[in-house]
Design a protein around this motif. Structure first.
Motif, PDB file in Angstrom:
ATOM      1  N   GLU A 153      13.883   5.433  -2.894  1.00 21.99           N
ATOM      2  CA  GLU A 153      12.574   6.039  -2.707  1.00 21.99           C
ATOM      3  C   GLU A 153      12.014   5.671  -1.336  1.00 21.99           C
ATOM      4  OE1 GLU A 153       9.727   4.850  -5.675  1.00 21.99           O
ATOM      5  OE2 GLU A 153       8.072   5.482  -4.407  1.00 21.99           O
ATOM      6  N   LYS A 157      11.088   8.366   1.513  1.00 25.47           N
ATOM      7  CA  LYS A 157       9.702   8.447   1.959  1.00 25.47           C
ATOM      8  C   LYS A 157       9.606   8.200   3.456  1.00 25.47           C
ATOM      9  CE  LYS A 157       6.745   7.418  -1.947  1.00 25.47           C
ATOM     10  NZ  LYS A 157       6.123   6.371  -2.733  1.00 25.47           N
ATOM     11  N   ILE A 160      10.967  11.312   5.414  1.00 24.55           N
ATOM     12  CA  ILE A 160      10.123  12.514   5.482  1.00 24.55           C
ATOM     13  C   ILE A 160       8.881  12.245   6.327  1.00 24.55           C
ATOM     14  CG2 ILE A 160       8.723  14.093   4.105  1.00 24.55           C
ATOM     15  CD1 ILE A 160      10.808  13.773   1.908  1.00 24.55           C
ATOM     16  N   LEU A 161       8.195  11.127   6.014  1.00 24.58           N
ATOM     17  CA  LEU A 161       6.977  10.846   6.770  1.00 24.58           C
ATOM     18  C   LEU A 161       7.287  10.542   8.225  1.00 24.58           C
ATOM     19  CD1 LEU A 161       5.179   8.730   4.067  1.00 24.58           C
ATOM     20  CD2 LEU A 161       4.463  10.977   4.890  1.00 24.58           C
ATOM     21  N   MET A 224      -0.038   4.904   5.536  1.00 28.72           N
ATOM     22  CA  MET A 224       0.207   5.073   4.096  1.00 28.72           C
ATOM     23  C   MET A 224       1.649   4.776   3.696  1.00 28.72           C
ATOM     24  SD  MET A 224      -2.779   6.027   3.034  1.00 28.72           S
ATOM     25  CE  MET A 224      -2.655   6.860   1.464  1.00 28.72           C
ATOM     26  N   ASP A 228       4.732   1.218   0.589  1.00 26.57           N
ATOM     27  CA  ASP A 228       5.811   1.687  -0.283  1.00 26.57           C
ATOM     28  C   ASP A 228       7.177   1.380   0.305  1.00 26.57           C
ATOM     29  OD1 ASP A 228       3.619   2.586  -1.509  1.00 26.57           O
ATOM     30  OD2 ASP A 228       4.311   4.655  -1.812  1.00 26.57           O
ATOM     31  N   ARG A 295       4.107  -6.217  -1.008  1.00 25.84           N
ATOM     32  CA  ARG A 295       3.001  -5.295  -0.720  1.00 25.84           C
ATOM     33  C   ARG A 295       1.867  -6.042  -0.027  1.00 25.84           C
ATOM     34  NH1 ARG A 295       3.649  -0.326  -3.087  1.00 25.84           N
ATOM     35  NH2 ARG A 295       1.544   0.384  -2.635  1.00 25.84           N
ATOM     36  N   TYR A 299       0.316  -5.097   3.651  1.00 30.78           N
ATOM     37  CA  TYR A 299      -1.072  -4.886   4.066  1.00 30.78           C
ATOM     38  C   TYR A 299      -1.473  -5.903   5.119  1.00 30.78           C
ATOM     39  CZ  TYR A 299      -1.817  -1.263   0.677  1.00 30.78           C
ATOM     40  OH  TYR A 299      -1.745  -0.081   0.010  1.00 30.78           O
TER      41      TYR A 299
ATOM     42  N   GLN B 609      -3.750   4.612  -2.432  1.00 32.49           N
ATOM     43  CA  GLN B 609      -2.294   4.487  -2.358  1.00 32.49           C
ATOM     44  C   GLN B 609      -1.683   4.992  -3.665  1.00 32.49           C
ATOM     45  OE1 GLN B 609      -1.446   2.948   0.582  1.00 32.49           O
ATOM     46  NE2 GLN B 609       0.725   3.360   0.351  1.00 32.49           N
ATOM     47  N   GLY B 611       1.200   6.600  -4.125  1.00 31.92           N
ATOM     48  CA  GLY B 611       2.654   6.617  -4.242  1.00 31.92           C
ATOM     49  C   GLY B 611       3.228   8.000  -4.063  1.00 31.92           C
ATOM     50  N   LYS B 612       2.368   9.026  -3.982  1.00 33.92           N
ATOM     51  CA  LYS B 612       2.868  10.398  -3.847  1.00 33.92           C
ATOM     52  C   LYS B 612       2.991  10.760  -2.374  1.00 33.92           C
ATOM     53  CE  LYS B 612       1.588  12.335  -8.260  1.00 33.92           C
ATOM     54  NZ  LYS B 612       0.280  12.272  -8.917  1.00 33.92           N
ATOM     55  N   LEU B 613       4.155  11.260  -2.034  1.00 34.62           N
ATOM     56  CA  LEU B 613       4.482  11.571  -0.655  1.00 34.62           C
ATOM     57  C   LEU B 613       3.523  12.592  -0.058  1.00 34.62           C
ATOM     58  CD1 LEU B 613       6.658  10.659   1.231  1.00 34.62           C
ATOM     59  CD2 LEU B 613       8.078  12.550   0.481  1.00 34.62           C
TER      60      LEU B 613
END
Lengths: 479, 647
Positions: A153, A157, A160-161, A224, A228, A295, A299, B609, B611-613
Motif C-alpha cells: 500500500e 500510494k 501515485i502521489l 498527506m 501512510d 506514525r 508527524y 488523515q 488513508g484514502k488516496l
C-alpha cells in the motif's frame, strides 16, 4: 563546454558501487549474499571520506548544468552519512524480509546517487533527472516487502502521489521555462528582470515549484502521503526517506529559490513563512494523539521540516547555514530513532508505543538512544538539536520574523509532550514481557554512533558549524 | 619538556578527567587499580604543573607581560563567540602547582585513610573529577569557562560532602553546601551576563583592556559598581564569606581528606581566585573594592571569634578557613593580587597540613569528634604532634614559618591603603585584621594544647599513630609550611610579588613596625592559650561562666543558622504556600486547559488523515489552488505586510 569528469568522481564512484554490488550479488550464491550490506556500508564510507577532498572546488560543469560547490558537497555528506548509518543498521532486518537481499542495498545506493545529482543540479533537466532517480528507487523500496499488504500500500500510494507531485513540479518548471526561455537556474533571475519582472504566470510557476518541493519535504498541506508511507514502508527505507529524500529536496529548493528568484524574495518568503508555520503547527499537534511510533515519528518529521523551512525563510548565509547544520544533525537523530524502531519490531513484531513499556529494562541501550534522539529533536540542551534550533531561530529573528520563532518555540514545547510520553513508557512502565532484546552488531554500531554524535554535536557544535558555514557561503559565492 | 608542558597545558585538567572516566567505566570493581590510576594521573599532572612553573619562572618577563593563551572556538554564532582553552601566566602557574600538589598528596593520604571503605573506587573517581574541575577553572582564559568549571567544582563538593550518603547529617550538609553556594552563583551568572552584554566578551585579557574605559561602552561608574557587587556574590558563596559562610563548617561531614582538599586548599579559594582574575573590574570602581575589603575583614574577625569556642577539631579548622579566606578577600579589597595569592598559597600548605593532621587524630581516636575527650596525644602520635605544631606556628604568624610572611603582606597592604591611600575606613579594617591575628594564634593553640597535651581524658580510647602512607603528606606539607613563605621575603630582589601581580612592581621597604607588631600580637595570643589551657592558671570553665552571654553567643555561631532557619520556615515557606496555591489553581488550570485543547485540536486534525488516496490527492491540489489564489488575489505586498519580515 568543459567536461572535467574527475570533478564528478563522487557520483561516478557511487554509480560504480551500485552496479558493482548488483553484479556481485548475481555472481555469488544466494546464501552467501549477506555480506553485501556491509560491502555497501564500506563503499559508502570510502566515498564519504572522498568527499572531503572536494571542499573548495566550487566549479560549474557542462555550461552550468552541474555544479560542484561546497554547498553540494556538504549535502552529499548528509546523504552519505544517512546511507552509511542506515545500511549498517539494516543488514539483519533486510535478511528477514527474505528475497532480493542484494538488490535492496543496490537500490539504496541508487537513491543516494539521485540525491547527489539533485543537490548539484544547475538546470531544470538535471534537477528532474536527479529527482526521479531518487524517487523511483524509493517507490520500489517502499513496496519492498512484497508479501506485506501495508508495504505494498505504501509503495502504491507513494507512486501515485509522487507522480502527481512530479507533474505539478514539471508544470511549474515548464511555466518558468516558457516565460524566460532558459533552463539554467542562474540565468533565470536576469531574464525575469529583462522580461519585465514578476508576472502572473511566473507566480503560478513559483507556487507549483513550492508545491512540488513541498511534497518531497512533506510540508503541510502536501504532507498527506508521508504518515501512510512511513508506516507501511520497511523501516530502514522510512529512515532513509525521512532524512535523505528530505535533505535532497531542501538542497534543490534552496538553490532554486535563492539563485533563480533572488529579487522576488518577498513573494516566496511569505509563502515559505506561512507554510513553515503551518507545517510546524500541524506536524506537532497531530503527532500528539498517535499510538504507532512510526506514525508519530512521521508527524515529528513533518514538524522538523517546518523548523528547517524557517532557515529558508531567512534566505541568507546564516539561515542556510542553519538549514545545513540542522539537516545533518537530523540525520543522526532520525536514523537513531528509526534503528531502535526497526530493531524493536524485528524482535517483537510491534510498532505500537504501548509495547515499548519497560524497554529500559529489556534493552538499556535502545531506550537510551531513543531518548537521546527524541530529546535532540525536541531541542533540549545539551543535545545537537538545541544548537541547530539556535542557529535556525537566531537567523530568522535577525530577519524580522519574530512571530515565526514564537510559533517554533511554543510548538517545540508541545513536542516535548509526545517525545517524553515515549520516554515515560520506556522508563516508568513495567514490561509485559521480560525477555531482553538483542541488538545485532551492525545496528548496535549505528545506535552508538548516532547517540555519540548527537551528544557530541550538542556539546561541541563548532566543527560542524564551521563546515556548514563554508557550505552556505559557497552557495552565494559561486552564483 | 618545559615547552611541551607549556604548549599542552590542557593535559593538566584532562589527565584527572581521564582517570575519572576510566574508574567510572572500567575500574570501579577494582579499588586498588582505581587508586593507582587516579594517583598516576594526578602525579603526572603535578609534574606537568612543575614544568609550567619552571617555564614561567625562567621566562618571567614574557609571561608577566602577556599570558600564553591557547584557545579554540567552542561555539560561535553571529554576535557571540565562546572560546575554551588555557591561559598560562604566573598566577595560574602558581595555582596549578598548589592544586596539583595538594590534590596529589591528598590522594596518597586517602590510600590509608579510606582503606577498606566500600566506596573506595568511587572516592578516587570523585577526587579526580574534582581535580579536573578545579584545574579547568584555574587555567581558564575567560570567565565563562571559569563559570562552567566553577559549577563542576560545586557539583564535586556536593558529591564529596555527601560521600557517606547513608548518614543523615552528610546528606543534609551536602544539600546545604550546594544550595548555599548556588545562591551566590546566581549572582555570579547575572554578573557575567551583564559583562557579556556590555562588553561583548568574557575573555580575561580583553576585559582587562576594556573595563578601565567603561564609559566608552555606555556604562556609568555606578552601573559598573553594581555589576561588580553582583558578580561578587558568587565568590561570597563559594569562598564562605559572610553571610553565606554557613555551609563551610557543615561541609566537614565529608571524609577528612576531602575537607583538606576542597574546604581548605582548593575549592573555597576559587572565589578568591575569581575575584583576583577579575580584579581590574573591582579596581576600576573603588566602592566595589571597599565593599570586598569590608566583607573580607569582617568575615575574618567574625569567624575567628566563633572558632574560639568550638569543640570539634574540624569545626575549628573550618572556621579558621573562613577567617583566613576573609584575609585573602581583604587583600583583594586593597587591590593587592600579590598579597591574596601569596596567602592563598601558604594557607593551602599549612591548612592542608592541619586538616590531614586532624584526619590522623580522628583515625587514631576512632572518629571521636570532641576535643575535650582527647588529651596527651603527644606521646601516642609524635609525628602528627610535631607536624601539627608547625602548622599552628605557621597560621599564627610566627617567623620564619610560611604564614608569617603572607599575613604580614596583607597587614601591610591594608595599612598602606590607610596611610598612603588616605582612606580612613582601612584603618578600621587594619585593626580588625590585627585582632584576628591575635585570635587566630589563641584558638589554634587552645585546640593544640587541649588535644596534644595534658592527660588522655577518654579512658576507653586507644590512640595510635597513622600508617606511613598518611604521614608522607604531613612531611611534605610541614616542610612547605616552614619554607614556603620565604619566596615572599621583602629582602629578595624578585620576591613572590614580582611574578604574581597586577600592574607595576614596586619594591616596598619592609615595614618593621608591622612585622614586629604582628609577631607580638601572635605571641600574646599564644601565651594566653598557654596560661589557660597548658598551665591552667586561669580556669577556662570559670571564664566561660563569667562571660556566659558572649560565650553562648559565640558557641552558637551568632545564631546565624537559626536566623536562616526562621526565615526559611516563616517567610520562604509562607511565600511558597502562597505560590503553591497560585500554581495549583491558576497556573495549572491554564496549563491543563492549554494541554487539553492542544490534544483536542490534534485529534481533530488527525481525522483529515483518512488513508484514502483520492483524499490525499484532493488536499494536494486544493493546496496548490488555494496558494495560487491567495497569491493572485491579495498580492504579495499585503501578504508580507501581514506576516512581517525585513524587505
Amino acid at each position: 563546454m568543459d567536461a572535467n569528469y574527475s570533478l564528478m568522481a563522487i557520483e561516478i564512484a557511487t554509480a560504480l558501487l551500485a552496479i558493482g554490488v548488483l553484479i556481485i550479488g548475481l555472481l555469488v550464491p544466494k546464501e552467501q549474499r549477506y555480506g553485501l550490506g556491509y560491502l555497501v556500508t564500506i563503499g559508502l564510507t570510502g566515498i564519504f571520506f572522498l568527499t572531503f577532498a572536494f571542499y573548495g572546488t566550487n566549479t560549474k560543469l557542462f555550461g552550468g548544468m552541474y555544479i560542484v560547490d561546497d554547498f553540494s558537497i556538504f549535502f552529499k555528506q548528509i546523504f552519505l552519512a544517512a546511507g552509511i548509518l542506515v545500511t549498517l543498521a539494516a543488514t539483519l532486518y533486510v535478511k528477514k524480509i527474505g528475497a532480493n537481499y542484494g538488490e535492496f542495498f543496490v537500490m539504496m545506493v541508487f537513491a543516494t546517487l539521485g540525491m547527489m545529482v539533485l543537490s548539484s543540479a544547475g538546470d531544470f533537466i538535471t534537477l528532474y533527472l536527479g529527482l526521479e532517480t531518487m524517487t523511483i528507487t524509493f517507490y520500489i523500496l517502499a513496496g519492498f516487502k512484497k508479501g506485506d499488504s501495508k508495504s505494498a500500500e505504501a509503495g502504491v500510494k507513494y507512486l501515485i502521489l509522487g507522480a502527481m507531485s512530479s507533474a505539478v513540479l514539471l508544470y511549474g518548471l515548464s511555466l518558468i521555462y516558457g516565460m524566460t526561455g532558459t533552463v539554467i537556474v542562474q540565468d533565470v533571475a536576469a531574464l525575469i528582470t529583462a522580461g519585465g519582472g514578476m508576472q502572473p504566470a511566473l507566480i503560478v510557476g513559483l507556487v507549483f515549484l513550492v508545491a512540488g518541493f513541498g511534497f518531497k519535504i512533506s510540508a503541510v498541506p502536501f504532507q498527506m502521503w508521508s504518515p501512510d508511507v512511513y508506516e507501511g514502508a520497511p523501516t530502514p527505507v522510512t529512515a532513509f526517506l525521512a532524512v535523505g529524500s528530505k535533505a535532497a529536496a531542501f538542497a534543490a529548493l534552496i538553490r532554486f529559490f535563492l539563485i533563480a528568484f533572488p529579487d522576488y524574495q518577498a513573494e516566496w518568503k511569505v509563502l515559505f513563512a506561512a507554510l513553515a508555520a503551518l507545517t510546524i503547527i500541524v506536524g506537532n499537534l497531530v503527532a500528539i494523539p498517535q499510538t504507532n511510533i512510526k506514525r508519530m515519528l512521521a508527524y515529528s518529521s513533518i514538524a522538523q521540516a517546518g523548523y528547517i523551512m524557517t532557515g529558508v525563510v531567512a534566505a541568507d548565509a546564516a539561515g542556510i547555514k542553519g538549514v545545513a547544520f540542522y539537516l545533518m544533525l537530523y540525520v543522526f537523530a532520525t536514523v537513531g530513532a528509526f534503528t531502535v524502531v526497526m530493531n524493536f519490531s524485528s524482535n517483537t513484531g510491534s510498532d505500537e508505543i504501548k509495547d515499548y513499556a519497560g524497554l529500559a529494562q529489556r534493552s538499556p541501550l535502545m531506550a537510551a538512544v531513543l531518548l537521546v534522539c527524541l530529546l535532540s529533536m525536541a531541542g533540549i540542551p545539551p543535545l545537537a538539536g538545541f544548537a541547530g534550533k539556535i542557529f535556525l531561530f537566531s537567523s530568522i529573528v535577525s530577519q524580522g520574523y519574530l512571530w515565526l520563532v514564537i510559533v517554533g518555540l511554543v510548538m517545540s514545547m508541545a513536542s516535548v509532550y509526545y517525545y517524553l510520553s515515549v520516554a515515560k513508557v520506556m522508563y516508568m512502565a513495567d514490561p509485559t514481557d521480560n525477555t531482553p532484546i538483542v541488538v545485532p552488531v551492525g545496528a548496535k554500531a549505528t545506535l552508538l554512533l548516532t547517540m555519540g554524535i548527537t551528544v557530541f554535536l550538542g556539546v561541541y557544535p563548532e566543527p560542524l558549524s564551521v563546515l556548514a558555514t563554508i557550505a552556505s557561503k559557497a552557495l552565494f559565492m559561486i552564483n | 619538556m618545559v615547552n611541551f608542558a607549556l604548549e599542552n597545558a590542557w593535559l593538566i585538567p584532562f589527565l584527572p578527567f581521564m582517570a575519572f572516566v576510566l574508574i567510572a567505566l572500567v575500574f570501579k570493581p577494582l579499588p586498588k587499580v582505581s587508586a593507582f590510576v587516579a594517583i598516576t594521573c594526578m602525579l603526572t599532572s603535578f609534574v606537568l604543573a612543575i614544568q609550567i612553573g619552571i617555564g614561567v619562572f625562567l621566562d618571567a618577563e614574557r609571561f608577566i607581560e602577556e599570558p600564553l593563551k591557547h584557545t579554540f572556538t567552542w561555539f560561535s554564532m553571529s554576535g557571540l563567540t565562546i572560546e575554551m582553552g588555557t591561559q598560562i601566566d604566573p598566577t595560574s602557574a602558581m595555582m596549578l602547582f598548589v592544586v596539583t600538589l595538594v590534590a596529589s598528596l591528598v590522594q596518597i593520604y586517602s590510600l590509608g585513610y579510606m582503606h577498606g571503605d566500600v566506596g573506595f573506587s568511587r572516592f578516587f573517581a570523585y577526587l579526580s573529577l574534582f581535580a579536573m574541575s578545579m584545574l579547568g577553572l584555574v587555567i581558564a582564559p575567560n570567565l565563562l569557562q571559569m563559570f562552567v568549571f566553577w559549577e563542576l567544582v560545586g557539583l564535586c563538593s556536593y558529591l564529596l560532602i555527601g560521600f557517606w550518603f547513608f548518614k543523615y547529617s552528610a546528606r543534609e550538609a551536602a544539600k546545604k553546601a550546594f544550595i548555599t553556594t548556588r545562591t551566590g552563583d546566581f549572582g555570579l551568572l547575572l554578573g557575567l551576563l551583564l559583562l557579556q552584554i556590555n562588553f561583548g566578551t568574557l575573555d580575561l585579557v580583553k576585559l582587562g583592556e576594556m573595563i578601565p574605559n567603561f564609559t566608552q561602552y555606555g556604562l556609568t561608574a555606578s552601573g559598573l559598581t553594581v555589576i561588580a557587587i553582583i558578580l561578587f556574590l558568587g565568590p561570597i558563596g563559594k569562598s564562605g564569606q559572610f553571610p553565606l559562610h554557613v555551609w563551610l563548617p557543615d561541609a566537614m561531614e565529608g571524609p577528612t581528606p576531602v575537607s583538606a582538599l576542597i574546604h581548605a586548599a582548593t575549592m573555597v579559594v576559587a572565589g578568591v581566585y575569581l575575584v583576583g582574575r577579575s580584579l581590574i573590574l573591582f579596581q576600576t570602581v573603588p566602592a566595589a573594592m571597599t565593599f570586598v575589603a569590608c566583607i573580607g575583614a569582617f568575615t575574618a574577625l567574625f569567624a575567628a571569634t566563633i572558632a574560639v569556642t568550638q569543640v570539634e577539631m574540624k569545626k575549628i579548622l573550618a572556621y579558621s578557613t573562613v577567617s583566613q579566606l576573609g584575609y585573602m578577600m581583604l587583600a583583594l579589597g586593597c587591590g593587592s593580587l600579590t598579597a591574596s595569592m601569596f596567602h592563598l598559597m601558604t594557607h593551602a600548605f599549612f591548612k592542608a597540613l592541619m586538616f590531614l593532621g586532624a584526619g590522623c587524630v580522628l583515625h587514631g581516636m576512632h572518629n571521636e569528634l570532641n576535643i575535650w575527650k582527647y588529651g596527651g596525644l603527644k606521646k601516642y602520635m609524635p609525628v602528627t604532634y610535631w607536624t601539627f605544631l608547625i602548622g599552628c606556628l605557621a597560621i599564627a604568624g610566627i617567623p620564619p614559618f610560611a604564614g608569617f610572611w603572607s599575613k604580614d603582606e596583607i597587614l601591610l597592604v591594608t595599612y598602606n591603603m590607610f596611610a598612603h591611600g588616605h582612606q580612613p575606613i582601612y584603618l578600621v579594617l587594619f585593626i580588625m585584621a590585627v585582632i584576628t591575628a591575635g585570635l587566630t594564634a589563641f584558638y589554634m593553640f587552645r585546640m593544640f594544647f587541649i588535644c596534644f597535651h595534658g592527660e588522655l581524658r577518654d579512658e576507653h580510647a586507644h590512640p595510635h599513630e597513622a600508617p606511613f602512607s598518611m604521614l608522607i603528606a604531613l612531611f611534605v606539607l610541614a616542610a612547605l609550611s616552614i619554607v614556603g613563605g620565604l619566596v615572599g621575603m621583602p629582602w629578595l630582589e624578585h620576591p613572590f610579588g614580582y611574578y604574581v601581580r597586577l600592574g607595576h612592581f614596586e619594591h616596598e621597604a619592609p615595614n618593621y613596625f608591622i612585622m614586629f607588631g604582628s609577631v607580638i600580637v601572635a605571641c600574646i595570643g599564644i601565651f594566653t592559650a598557654i596560661t589557660i589551657y597548658l598551665k591552667k592558671s586561669i580556669s577556662h570553665e570559670a571564664l566561660a561562666e563569667k562571660y556566659k552571654g558572649i560565650y553562648t553567643l559565640l558557641y552558637n555561631k551568632y545564631y546565624i543558622d537559626e536566623i536562616y532557619l526562621w526565615l526559611i520556615h516563616n517567610v520562604l515557606d509562607g511565600l511558597g504556600r502562597f505560590l503553591w496555591w497560585v500554581d495549583i489553581t491558576i497556573v495549572d488550570g491554564i496549563v491543563d486547559g492549554v494541554g487539553k485543547s492542544t490534544q483536542g485540536l490534534g485529534s481533530i486534525l488527525r481525522r483529515a488523515q483518512t488513508g484514502k488516496l483520492q483524499h490525499y490527492a484532493l488536499v494536494l491540489f486544493a493546496g496548490v489552488v488555494i496558494l495560487v489564489v491567495i497569491m493572485a488575489m491579495t498580492g504579495t505586498s499585503s501578504a508580507s505586510s501581514m506576516l512581517g519580515g525585513v524587505r
